[in-house]
Design a protein around this motif. Structure first.
Motif, PDB file in Angstrom:
ATOM      1  N   GLY A  54       0.812  -1.209   0.000  1.00  0.00           N
ATOM      2  CA  GLY A  54       0.000   0.000   0.000  1.00  0.00           C
ATOM      3  C   GLY A  54       0.846   1.260   0.000  1.00  0.00           C
ATOM      4  O   GLY A  54       0.433   2.291  -0.526  1.00  0.00           O
ATOM      5  N   ARG A  55       2.044   1.165   0.563  1.00  0.00           N
ATOM      6  CA  ARG A  55       2.887   2.357   0.643  1.00  0.00           C
ATOM      7  C   ARG A  55       3.725   2.576  -0.610  1.00  0.00           C
ATOM      8  O   ARG A  55       4.271   3.661  -0.805  1.00  0.00           O
ATOM      9  CB  ARG A  55       3.843   2.268   1.839  1.00  0.00           C
ATOM     10  CG  ARG A  55       3.136   2.039   3.164  1.00  0.00           C
ATOM     11  CD  ARG A  55       3.979   2.470   4.325  1.00  0.00           C
ATOM     12  NE  ARG A  55       5.247   1.750   4.452  1.00  0.00           N
ATOM     13  CZ  ARG A  55       6.080   1.936   5.459  1.00  0.00           C
ATOM     14  NH1 ARG A  55       5.776   2.817   6.418  1.00  0.00           N
ATOM     15  NH2 ARG A  55       7.199   1.257   5.533  1.00  0.00           N
ATOM     16  N   VAL A  92       2.745   1.763  -3.889  1.00  0.00           N
ATOM     17  CA  VAL A  92       1.994   1.985  -5.128  1.00  0.00           C
ATOM     18  C   VAL A  92       1.644   3.470  -5.203  1.00  0.00           C
ATOM     19  O   VAL A  92       0.928   3.978  -4.346  1.00  0.00           O
ATOM     20  CB  VAL A  92       0.713   1.125  -5.176  1.00  0.00           C
ATOM     21  CG1 VAL A  92      -0.102   1.463  -6.419  1.00  0.00           C
ATOM     22  CG2 VAL A  92       1.071  -0.350  -5.161  1.00  0.00           C
ATOM     23  N   THR A 111      -0.054   7.060  -6.123  1.00  0.00           N
ATOM     24  CA  THR A 111      -1.413   7.450  -6.479  1.00  0.00           C
ATOM     25  C   THR A 111      -1.460   8.036  -7.887  1.00  0.00           C
ATOM     26  O   THR A 111      -2.512   8.028  -8.519  1.00  0.00           O
ATOM     27  CB  THR A 111      -1.958   8.497  -5.490  1.00  0.00           C
ATOM     28  OG1 THR A 111      -0.970   9.507  -5.320  1.00  0.00           O
ATOM     29  CG2 THR A 111      -2.275   7.870  -4.153  1.00  0.00           C
ATOM     30  N   ARG A 112      -0.327   8.547  -8.365  1.00  0.00           N
ATOM     31  CA  ARG A 112      -0.288   9.190  -9.673  1.00  0.00           C
ATOM     32  C   ARG A 112       0.735   8.513 -10.565  1.00  0.00           C
ATOM     33  O   ARG A 112       1.742   8.013 -10.093  1.00  0.00           O
ATOM     34  CB  ARG A 112       0.097  10.681  -9.527  1.00  0.00           C
ATOM     35  CG  ARG A 112      -0.857  11.495  -8.701  1.00  0.00           C
ATOM     36  CD  ARG A 112      -2.168  11.710  -9.398  1.00  0.00           C
ATOM     37  NE  ARG A 112      -1.977  12.287 -10.733  1.00  0.00           N
ATOM     38  CZ  ARG A 112      -2.943  12.444 -11.615  1.00  0.00           C
ATOM     39  NH1 ARG A 112      -4.169  12.056 -11.338  1.00  0.00           N
ATOM     40  NH2 ARG A 112      -2.687  12.976 -12.789  1.00  0.00           N
ATOM     41  N   VAL A 161      12.477   4.790  -4.136  1.00  0.00           N
ATOM     42  CA  VAL A 161      12.050   5.115  -2.776  1.00  0.00           C
ATOM     43  C   VAL A 161      12.049   3.820  -1.969  1.00  0.00           C
ATOM     44  O   VAL A 161      11.426   2.836  -2.373  1.00  0.00           O
ATOM     45  CB  VAL A 161      10.641   5.754  -2.771  1.00  0.00           C
ATOM     46  CG1 VAL A 161      10.146   5.967  -1.339  1.00  0.00           C
ATOM     47  CG2 VAL A 161      10.647   7.071  -3.538  1.00  0.00           C
ATOM     48  N   GLN A 176      11.293   2.357   1.841  1.00  0.00           N
ATOM     49  CA  GLN A 176      10.718   2.641   3.152  1.00  0.00           C
ATOM     50  C   GLN A 176      11.000   1.470   4.079  1.00  0.00           C
ATOM     51  O   GLN A 176      11.070   0.318   3.637  1.00  0.00           O
ATOM     52  CB  GLN A 176       9.208   2.869   3.022  1.00  0.00           C
ATOM     53  CG  GLN A 176       8.892   4.142   2.239  1.00  0.00           C
ATOM     54  CD  GLN A 176       7.413   4.252   1.892  1.00  0.00           C
ATOM     55  OE1 GLN A 176       6.962   3.732   0.879  1.00  0.00           O
ATOM     56  NE2 GLN A 176       6.667   4.937   2.731  1.00  0.00           N
TER      57      GLN A 176
END
Lengths: 226, 226
Positions: free
Chosen positions: A11-12, A14, A16-17, A113, A115
């Motif tokens: 979820g982190r 993917v 949004t844009r 990125v 995380q």
């Protein structure tokens, strides 16, 4: 079990844009990480985000960053058992994309990125390997041609390890994407390529006579990059 | 009241390490910000730090970043009355510093860290000025030579403003700083200069015949930078 060829999206990771620009391919991620040496390390201090530039190196599926034992993120990571929540971002700028419309101006880039939770490296052998990697990641071959850290220097250096697990790459390449109705506008359109370039070596003021430039520096960073 | 020549240091902008490298001078900060166009924007999402590369521009004592109204940080900033706590970091890499000891290897760099609360720009005139600035910050003169955003494009673009208040610069320059007892070691020592370089323009595939390269691109980015 063979190594998987892609990181699993979460979820982190993917976006949004512009999802078509995202990649989880391990080889893509590794190539972007290995082609740079400065990352931007994000963490939370007193409830606020902080972003600091720092050196990093990849060893297999780990990223290492280092710093003084007195620096804030390295101190914070060593204090709590759970480690320090971080985001490590690496970005290459490859081009300025000049569209006919202001709106479609863009940048060609490759970014990664990562995380996760950074943990201090406590194993002496892992610390030695990661510090060599940090030097060699900037200039391959350099760690073998410099004095290794002594006990005092090792003690004053902290290294953090971050696993490559929640990882995504994002890339844009190619020309402008103008609207069909703008194609007849009279503005020049195209791309200005951007790259990192390296200048002629600047010897230190106190470099002794007779010390030649080593082979790994004479051809640094490779035939196509200068 | 005349503009102050320096930003006031705060508990968040005084580094714990290498304080001699820190600067709060307004001219130093402005010159570092104006010489780049990609920043790393840090914010907190679901309790974790996130760092994303994005374009920015400085207008006076404001920084502007923009993005789709659907992107996470721009959406988050527009949702809460207090805005979004961010950290914007800009970094130039100027050189690789190769010391005789692995420990004293370093990077020459110039960086700026801006902390604060980002607010969505709602005033139409400020939005127009900031979007022009974002284009012109990358290629000076370009906004006047492209089709301005139309109402639909403006509506789908969000701009965030961050005041330059809690700001610090950090710079390293010069040669290696080896220990006196290492000066006789046989390793080559000095600096590899690094810079951003620009390649020959790549016209878009669909660029019409007869559209000349404009003057601001023919000499981009200036005589000393290519």
């Amino acid at each position: 079990m063979p190594e998987q060829t892609a990181y699993t999206p979460t979820g982190r990771t993917v976006p949004t844009r512009s999802r078509e620009r995202a990649s989880y391919d391990r080889a893509v991620v590794h190539s972007i990480l290995d082609a740079a040496y400065v990352c931007h390390l994000g963490f939370i201090r007193d409830g606020a985000p902080v972003v600091l530039p720092t050196l990093y190196a990849r060893v297999g599926e780990h990223l290492y960053v280092h710093g003084s034992t007195g620096s804030r993120p390295l101190r914070m990571a060593g204090q709590g058992d759970p480690g320090l929540a971080v985001c490590v971002t690496v970005t290459h700028v490859d081009g300025l994309v000049l569209a006919r419309s202001a709106f479609h101006h863009s940048i060609n880039y490759r970014s990664v990125v990562v995380q996760g939770i950074a943990h201090p490296v406590t194993d002496p052998e892992e610390k030695r390997v990661s510090l060599d990697a940090l030097v060699d990641h900037v200039v391959p071959g350099r760690s073998a041609d410099s004095r290794p850290a002594n006990a005092k220097e090792l003690a004053s250096t902290a290294v953090l390890r971050l696993d490559l697990a929640e990882v995504s790459a994002k890339c844009r390449a190619g020309g402008p994407g103008d609207e069909p109705e703008d194609l007849g506008l009279p503005h020049w359109t195209g791309v200005v390529p951007v790259r990192q370039a390296y200048g002629a070596l600047v010897p230190a003021d106190d470099l002794a006579d007779g010390i030649a430039v080593p082979e790994y520096l004479a051809r640094f960073p490779g035939p196509d990059s200068s």
